[in-house]
Design an enzyme around this catalytic site. Sequence first.
Site, PDB file in Angstrom:
ATOM      1  N   GLU A 175      19.555 -10.695  15.928  1.00 33.88           N
ATOM      2  CA  GLU A 175      20.687 -10.612  15.006  1.00 33.88           C
ATOM      3  C   GLU A 175      21.350  -9.245  14.939  1.00 33.88           C
ATOM      4  O   GLU A 175      21.347  -8.593  13.887  1.00 33.88           O
ATOM      5  CB  GLU A 175      20.256 -11.008  13.587  1.00 33.88           C
ATOM      6  CG  GLU A 175      19.812 -12.440  13.481  1.00 33.88           C
ATOM      7  CD  GLU A 175      19.691 -12.909  12.025  1.00 33.88           C
ATOM      8  OE1 GLU A 175      19.930 -12.106  11.106  1.00 33.88           O
ATOM      9  OE2 GLU A 175      19.379 -14.091  11.825  1.00 33.88           O
ATOM     10  N   GLU A 223      15.890 -19.511  14.738  1.00 33.90           N
ATOM     11  CA  GLU A 223      15.512 -19.476  13.311  1.00 33.90           C
ATOM     12  C   GLU A 223      16.362 -20.486  12.569  1.00 33.90           C
ATOM     13  O   GLU A 223      17.567 -20.594  12.808  1.00 33.90           O
ATOM     14  CB  GLU A 223      15.794 -18.115  12.658  1.00 33.90           C
ATOM     15  CG  GLU A 223      14.868 -17.007  13.058  1.00 33.90           C
ATOM     16  CD  GLU A 223      15.195 -15.679  12.361  1.00 33.90           C
ATOM     17  OE1 GLU A 223      15.767 -15.688  11.241  1.00 33.90           O
ATOM     18  OE2 GLU A 223      14.883 -14.645  12.952  1.00 33.90           O
TER      19      GLU A 223
HETATM   20  C1  BGC Z   1      16.372 -12.731   9.888  1.00 36.33           C
HETATM   21  C2  BGC Z   1      15.016 -12.849   9.222  1.00 36.33           C
HETATM   22  C3  BGC Z   1      15.207 -13.141   7.761  1.00 36.33           C
HETATM   23  C4  BGC Z   1      15.908 -14.473   7.621  1.00 36.33           C
HETATM   24  C5  BGC Z   1      16.172 -14.911   6.203  1.00 36.33           C
HETATM   25  C6  BGC Z   1      17.357 -13.763   9.427  1.00 36.33           C
HETATM   26  O1  BGC Z   1      18.572 -13.165   9.174  1.00 36.33           O
HETATM   27  O2  BGC Z   1      16.245 -12.708  11.281  1.00 36.33           O
HETATM   28  O3  BGC Z   1      14.315 -11.664   9.429  1.00 36.33           O
HETATM   29  O4  BGC Z   1      14.009 -13.143   7.042  1.00 36.33           O
HETATM   30  O5  BGC Z   1      17.146 -14.406   8.259  1.00 36.33           O
HETATM   31  O6  BGC Z   1      17.015 -14.044   5.539  1.00 36.33           O
END
Ligand code: BGC
Length: 441
Positions: free
Chosen positions: A164, A348
């Site tokens: 990111e 993610e």
């Molecule tokens: C990040 C994580 C974070 C998650 C939730 C993403 O932007 O890669 O490190 O915990 O979002 O905010």
Amino acid sequence: PLESALLRRLRFSAATAAFQVEGARRADGRDRSIWDDFVETPDRVRDGSTAEPGPDSYHRFYEDVALLAGLGVDQYRFSISWVRVLADGAPNLRGIAYYDRLVDALLGAGVTPAPTLYHWDLPSALEAEGGWLNRATAEHFAEYVEVVAAALGDRVRHWYTINEPVSTTLQGYAIGELAPGRTLLFDSLPTVHHQLLAHGLAVPILRAHGAERIGIVNNHTQVLPASADPADQQAAYLYDLIHNRVFADPVLLGRYPDLEPLGVTMPVHDGDLALISAPCEVYGVNYYNPTTVAACEGPVPFEVVPTPGAPTTGFGPLWPIVPEALTAFLVDAHERYGAALPPIAIAENGASFPEPAHTEERLDDDARISYLRGHVAAVREAIRAGVRVDEYTVWSLLDNFEWAEGFTQRFGLVHVDMDTGRRTPKASYSWYRALIEEARA
Ligand code: BGC
């Protein structure tokens, strides 16, 4: 059967990141990162917590591995901490040994390691020289990658480079919500190019050490204008440019979009874009929510506003839950980038909720199950529409240190007692295990 046939093509995964789960900030010669500086600065982190002890995966990783094996995931996306691997610029064997043990434990449990090389913990010494504003940081990153790949490349074949970059640029350097906490607004934009360059420099190094699957991980959002008013449409266009396209176009098309409307130019040197756009096997996408954008007066011409009619996660009004927006984003990306887009890994996806007051509710996380179920269905719809998606990753395996929110927001499939490190699977853990089983059946 059609439903499971579509899902059968996915590899399933769960993710964490070093600073969020490892704790043990002073163990075995670990150096300082910008996140150590940030958590030690008063009022930066909501609950004043410092990421310790928290899940303490540095000492309890074998429990994480057992939880992953129990879930039945194909792979584990964790991150490697630059400041454990290099201290004062020199390899730190005790830090490297931790990742050696973790990788061996994963392989022994039948889980493929898929580490991310940079998930936000920049060495403080590099920040003192300008951090990601400084082109030399990308070169230092390449030196670090060489050390990691030499140590682990005999067993690790799947790598994610930078996590990111948009969050580092916008929240870290533009508005200062995340480390290093700078407030440079549009002057932060050179950090885009230097992070993408770091990715580009890492790719040939990883290949030389036998990598088979490499990708950057961008955070993407479906941008929705707040109204049909041309001013809101233009604001949404600019937001899409700065959040999505400035990070995706150079990687996938080998050029930046027209940044004139933002009044910025990128510090590109000859050859940079060829490095940045070298073909990769996978394109990582972190996806949480759509973003509704309105025009506004002020130092920047747009503002993020609540998405009307959408339920929200524990993060409040700016984290709407709209699974269809994930399908829309994937289909749009497929149309925009065509053959230049390799298979997408959802690297993610997940939702946070604060710790419920009653102990028994902590494990009954129906809201998380419904979020995940909706988004897996959204991925399935995108696959049905012809988008190539080959991985789905839940953020996160564990409740962990949620950056500026400290321990107040919990994303885990597994509950963690932040004082004792005790791990207890939630209902969503059983749900995910059943989904994986079904997709394999
Ligand atoms: C990040 C994580 C974070 C998650 C939730 C993403 O932007 O890669 O490190 O915990 O979002 O905010």
